[in-house]
Structure formats: C-alpha cells, structure tokens
Scaffold this active site. Structure first.
Site, PDB file in Angstrom:
ATOM      1  N   ASP A 162      95.733  21.495  13.709  1.00 27.42           N
ATOM      2  CA  ASP A 162      96.402  22.058  12.532  1.00 27.42           C
ATOM      3  C   ASP A 162      97.726  21.352  12.271  1.00 27.42           C
ATOM      4  O   ASP A 162      98.804  21.908  12.480  1.00 27.42           O
ATOM      5  CB  ASP A 162      96.581  23.569  12.704  1.00 27.42           C
ATOM      6  CG  ASP A 162      95.250  24.294  12.673  1.00 27.42           C
ATOM      7  OD1 ASP A 162      94.323  23.816  11.985  1.00 27.42           O
ATOM      8  OD2 ASP A 162      95.124  25.334  13.335  1.00 27.42           O
ATOM      9  N   LYS A 192      88.841  20.581  16.042  1.00 27.85           N
ATOM     10  CA  LYS A 192      88.604  21.305  14.789  1.00 27.85           C
ATOM     11  C   LYS A 192      89.536  20.772  13.702  1.00 27.85           C
ATOM     12  O   LYS A 192      90.748  20.668  13.887  1.00 27.85           O
ATOM     13  CB  LYS A 192      88.858  22.800  14.992  1.00 27.85           C
ATOM     14  CG  LYS A 192      88.560  23.631  13.740  1.00 27.85           C
ATOM     15  CD  LYS A 192      88.585  25.095  14.038  1.00 27.85           C
ATOM     16  CE  LYS A 192      89.933  25.741  13.889  1.00 27.85           C
ATOM     17  NZ  LYS A 192      90.447  25.805  12.509  1.00 27.85           N
ATOM     18  N   ASP A 206      86.164  23.023   9.734  1.00 25.40           N
ATOM     19  CA  ASP A 206      86.408  24.443   9.432  1.00 25.40           C
ATOM     20  C   ASP A 206      86.925  24.580   7.995  1.00 25.40           C
ATOM     21  O   ASP A 206      88.106  24.800   7.771  1.00 25.40           O
ATOM     22  CB  ASP A 206      87.424  24.968  10.466  1.00 25.40           C
ATOM     23  CG  ASP A 206      87.813  26.425  10.256  1.00 25.40           C
ATOM     24  OD1 ASP A 206      87.088  27.144   9.559  1.00 25.40           O
ATOM     25  OD2 ASP A 206      88.858  26.827  10.809  1.00 25.40           O
ATOM     26  N   LEU A 207      86.012  24.404   7.019  1.00 25.07           N
ATOM     27  CA  LEU A 207      86.427  24.509   5.609  1.00 25.07           C
ATOM     28  C   LEU A 207      85.897  25.785   4.969  1.00 25.07           C
ATOM     29  O   LEU A 207      86.134  26.049   3.796  1.00 25.07           O
ATOM     30  CB  LEU A 207      85.959  23.270   4.823  1.00 25.07           C
ATOM     31  CG  LEU A 207      86.490  21.914   5.308  1.00 25.07           C
ATOM     32  CD1 LEU A 207      85.981  20.784   4.425  1.00 25.07           C
ATOM     33  CD2 LEU A 207      88.016  21.885   5.351  1.00 25.07           C
ATOM     34  N   ASP A 225      80.719  29.559  -2.123  1.00 27.38           N
ATOM     35  CA  ASP A 225      80.529  29.199  -3.534  1.00 27.38           C
ATOM     36  C   ASP A 225      79.093  29.549  -3.911  1.00 27.38           C
ATOM     37  O   ASP A 225      78.366  30.146  -3.111  1.00 27.38           O
ATOM     38  CB  ASP A 225      80.824  27.693  -3.712  1.00 27.38           C
ATOM     39  CG  ASP A 225      81.395  27.372  -5.081  1.00 27.38           C
ATOM     40  OD1 ASP A 225      80.813  27.848  -6.086  1.00 27.38           O
ATOM     41  OD2 ASP A 225      82.395  26.642  -5.154  1.00 27.38           O
ATOM     42  N   ILE A 226      78.666  29.155  -5.080  1.00 30.71           N
ATOM     43  CA  ILE A 226      77.275  29.437  -5.444  1.00 30.71           C
ATOM     44  C   ILE A 226      76.346  28.576  -4.567  1.00 30.71           C
ATOM     45  O   ILE A 226      76.760  27.526  -4.077  1.00 30.71           O
ATOM     46  CB  ILE A 226      77.006  29.182  -6.952  1.00 30.71           C
ATOM     47  CG1 ILE A 226      77.357  27.737  -7.331  1.00 30.71           C
ATOM     48  CG2 ILE A 226      77.764  30.185  -7.804  1.00 30.71           C
ATOM     49  CD1 ILE A 226      76.894  27.342  -8.722  1.00 30.71           C
ATOM     50  N   PRO A 227      75.101  29.048  -4.364  1.00 29.05           N
ATOM     51  CA  PRO A 227      74.208  28.337  -3.437  1.00 29.05           C
ATOM     52  C   PRO A 227      74.096  26.844  -3.712  1.00 29.05           C
ATOM     53  O   PRO A 227      74.136  26.030  -2.789  1.00 29.05           O
ATOM     54  CB  PRO A 227      72.866  29.056  -3.645  1.00 29.05           C
ATOM     55  CG  PRO A 227      73.252  30.448  -4.036  1.00 29.05           C
ATOM     56  CD  PRO A 227      74.492  30.294  -4.872  1.00 29.05           C
ATOM     57  N   ASN A 228      73.990  26.447  -4.975  1.00 29.45           N
ATOM     58  CA  ASN A 228      73.794  25.038  -5.287  1.00 29.45           C
ATOM     59  C   ASN A 228      74.988  24.177  -4.858  1.00 29.45           C
ATOM     60  O   ASN A 228      74.821  23.059  -4.366  1.00 29.45           O
ATOM     61  CB  ASN A 228      73.534  24.897  -6.794  1.00 29.45           C
ATOM     62  CG  ASN A 228      73.061  23.513  -7.133  1.00 29.45           C
ATOM     63  OD1 ASN A 228      72.085  23.027  -6.560  1.00 29.45           O
ATOM     64  ND2 ASN A 228      73.782  22.854  -8.022  1.00 29.45           N
ATOM     65  N   THR A 229      76.186  24.710  -5.038  1.00 26.10           N
ATOM     66  CA  THR A 229      77.391  23.965  -4.658  1.00 26.10           C
ATOM     67  C   THR A 229      77.514  23.872  -3.136  1.00 26.10           C
ATOM     68  O   THR A 229      77.880  22.827  -2.588  1.00 26.10           O
ATOM     69  CB  THR A 229      78.640  24.651  -5.273  1.00 26.10           C
ATOM     70  OG1 THR A 229      78.435  24.729  -6.685  1.00 26.10           O
ATOM     71  CG2 THR A 229      79.911  23.880  -5.001  1.00 26.10           C
ATOM     72  N   THR A 254      89.715  38.017  10.590  1.00 19.96           N
ATOM     73  CA  THR A 254      90.389  38.863  11.581  1.00 19.96           C
ATOM     74  C   THR A 254      91.709  39.415  11.049  1.00 19.96           C
ATOM     75  O   THR A 254      92.280  40.326  11.624  1.00 19.96           O
ATOM     76  CB  THR A 254      90.641  38.074  12.886  1.00 19.96           C
ATOM     77  OG1 THR A 254      91.082  36.765  12.542  1.00 19.96           O
ATOM     78  CG2 THR A 254      89.375  37.951  13.696  1.00 19.96           C
ATOM     79  N   ARG A 256      94.527  32.997  23.800  1.00 18.54           N
ATOM     80  CA  ARG A 256      95.844  32.621  24.291  1.00 18.54           C
ATOM     81  C   ARG A 256      95.851  32.550  25.818  1.00 18.54           C
ATOM     82  O   ARG A 256      95.502  33.532  26.460  1.00 18.54           O
ATOM     83  CB  ARG A 256      96.890  33.684  23.877  1.00 18.54           C
ATOM     84  CG  ARG A 256      97.154  33.737  22.374  1.00 18.54           C
ATOM     85  CD  ARG A 256      97.932  32.513  21.961  1.00 18.54           C
ATOM     86  NE  ARG A 256      98.116  32.399  20.525  1.00 18.54           N
ATOM     87  CZ  ARG A 256      97.325  31.707  19.709  1.00 18.54           C
ATOM     88  NH1 ARG A 256      96.260  31.098  20.155  1.00 18.54           N
ATOM     89  NH2 ARG A 256      97.595  31.599  18.426  1.00 18.54           N
ATOM     90  N   GLN A 289      98.514  35.807  15.685  1.00 17.83           N
ATOM     91  CA  GLN A 289      97.194  36.302  16.072  1.00 17.83           C
ATOM     92  C   GLN A 289      97.389  37.692  16.670  1.00 17.83           C
ATOM     93  O   GLN A 289      98.187  37.878  17.575  1.00 17.83           O
ATOM     94  CB  GLN A 289      96.541  35.373  17.115  1.00 17.83           C
ATOM     95  CG  GLN A 289      96.218  33.992  16.578  1.00 17.83           C
ATOM     96  CD  GLN A 289      94.933  33.976  15.766  1.00 17.83           C
ATOM     97  OE1 GLN A 289      94.418  35.014  15.365  1.00 17.83           O
ATOM     98  NE2 GLN A 289      94.424  32.795  15.510  1.00 17.83           N
ATOM     99  N   ARG A 298      97.792  26.360  18.365  1.00 18.06           N
ATOM    100  CA  ARG A 298      99.222  26.207  18.648  1.00 18.06           C
ATOM    101  C   ARG A 298      99.638  26.197  20.122  1.00 18.06           C
ATOM    102  O   ARG A 298     100.526  25.416  20.480  1.00 18.06           O
ATOM    103  CB  ARG A 298     100.015  27.265  17.862  1.00 18.06           C
ATOM    104  CG  ARG A 298     100.041  26.939  16.377  1.00 18.06           C
ATOM    105  CD  ARG A 298     100.388  28.123  15.539  1.00 18.06           C
ATOM    106  NE  ARG A 298      99.327  29.133  15.580  1.00 18.06           N
ATOM    107  CZ  ARG A 298      99.395  30.291  14.947  1.00 18.06           C
ATOM    108  NH1 ARG A 298     100.459  30.612  14.263  1.00 18.06           N
ATOM    109  NH2 ARG A 298      98.375  31.128  15.013  1.00 18.06           N
TER     110      ARG A 298
END
Ligand code: C5P
Length: 230
Positions: A11, A33, A60-61, A65-69, A124, A185, A194, A215
């Site tokens: 990150d 990640k 990790d995006l 969205d809609i199924p096609n995208t 979470t 942790r 967290q 972190r």
C-alpha cells in the site's frame, strides 16, 4: 525460508517505494497484494515490477459492475498473469459467474492456470447499523454467510474474510474454499484503523489459508524483521 501463506500488501503510491519493499522482502515473501492506491498511482507497471522479482500477485481491485464489464475486467486480470483477484459478492451471482468465465476463457487461450477469484462479502468497516442504512436488515454475520453461499454457487474459489468470520465460513461453506484474511496484527504491533484484529497464529488456527498484512510490515523501520517474526 519463503512462506507463501503470508501476503504483504504493497500500500504505497510510487514505483520507487514499491521497489524498495520488494527489494527488502522478496527473499521471504512469495505473494504481494496490489490494491487501489498503488494500482491507480502506477497502473500496470506496478504489476510488472512484482513480476520482475518473480513473485505472485493478489490484485485487490474489488470489481463491482455489470456482468459484461466484470467479464472484460476479469479477462484482463488473467492476461496480466495475476495469481488472485477479487470481486464484490454483492454484485450478484451473474456478475460473479461472468468473472469466472472471463478469467477462464483468457487463461485457456494463453495456456496458463486461471487466477483464483475471491469474493468480498461485507466490508469489515460496516457494522449492523451501517448495513441497515444500506437497506439490508440482516446482521453482518448473516449477510456474510448469505453472500458466501452465493460466491460458492457462482464458482468462485474463496473469500476475503475478517478473522472473526473464518470459523463460521468454514463451518457453513466447507473446507474446499480459500479464506484470505486481512486485519492481522503481530502481537507487538498497533491495530491502526483495523477494529477486528487477530494475530497471525490465531488466524491460521481458525482456518485461514492466507493472511494479508500491510502496515505492520511496510511501515516498520525494519520490515524484514517484522516479517520474520510472523
Ligand atoms: O495495513 P493493513 O495490515 O491494515 O492492510 C490490510 C490490507 O488488506 C489493506 O490493503 C486493505 O485494503 C486490505 N483489506 C482490509 N480489510 C478488508 C479487505 C481488505 O484491510 N476487509
């Protein structure tokens, strides 16, 4: 020794910082990640850099969205050669099925293994009250299981789940489903933002297949030392 069950979250927002962490950690970490901060800062280059070190990527995006995208995005994730990526299970069963279909088609075309596809259930950061305000009158626990069953039915390979959800998911969804757990942790480090945290040992004892740690390792003065302590 490389332990491929501990995933480190990169990150950061520059390739220079990413390279620094890879340089320090790659002897001891197999999977890294890449989340929205690094991906939106540095794009595909951030993936190429991890590959230069011959390491695996959890992208990790959290597609939603809609199924096609999502089908098209999942093809691209497979083309980028990631080891894992994820979608929001609340995007629905058709969307999740299309993610599997897209990744499968592209992997077959390239003759490579299909990436593992994980479902994100209830973030979470949402408690009962916050969930209710989104129109869902179930407890977070019930909604997690609801979405977990849907993810399994859609053909996903597993879930991203907090330490508190591991036992119930294992009990209700079975053994044959990956559980990847952030919010971990080491005993000596701070929880930060967290809330529901556990130690790496507890997470594995409860049944996690992989843990994600950010972190406590990446912000440490000596990231390698913290990694080795896990
Ligand atoms: O720094 P920290 O160890 O808290 O990082 C955890 C990583 O896992 C972050 O990249 C965060 O985006 C991700 N994550 C999370 N909680 C979830 C899902 C993903 O902390 N429920």
């Amino acid at each position: 020794m490389i332990n491929d069950k501990v995933i480190v979250a990169l990150d950061v927002n520059t390739l220079k910082e990413e390279d620094r962490l890879l340089d320090i950690l790659s002897e001891h970490v197999q999977v890294f990640k890449i989340g929205i901060e690094l991906f939106y800062s540095c794009g595909v280059k951030s993936i190429e850099l991890v590959k230069k070190y011959d390491k695996d990527i959890f992208l990790d995006l959290k597609f939603h969205d809609i199924p096609n995208t999502v089908y098209a995005a999942s093809k691209l994730a497979a083309k980028l050669g990631v080891f894992m990526f994820n979608v929001h299970a609340s995007g629905g069963i058709d969307m999740m099925k299309k993610a599997v279909e897209g990744a499968e088609e592209e992997s077959e075309k390239l003759g490579v293994a299909r990436p593992n596809i994980l479902g994100v259930t209830v973030l979470t950061s949402l408690d009962s009250e916050a969930l209710k305000k989104t129109g869902i009158n179930k407890s977070p626990e019930e909604q997690v299981l609801n979405l977990a069953r849907l993810a399994k039915e859609a053909g996903l390979d597993g879930l991203v789940a907090s330490p508190e959800e591991i036992v119930s998911i294992r009990k209700n969804i079975g053994k044959d489903f990956l559980i990847v757990t952030p919010g971990v942790r080491p005993e000596e480090s701070e929880a930060g933002d967290q809330k529901r945290v556990s130690t790496p040992k507890e997470a594995f004892e409860r049944g996690a297949d992989y843990i994600v740690i950010g972190r406590p390792v990446t912000k440490a003065k000596d990231p390698l030392k913290v990694r080795q302590s896990i």
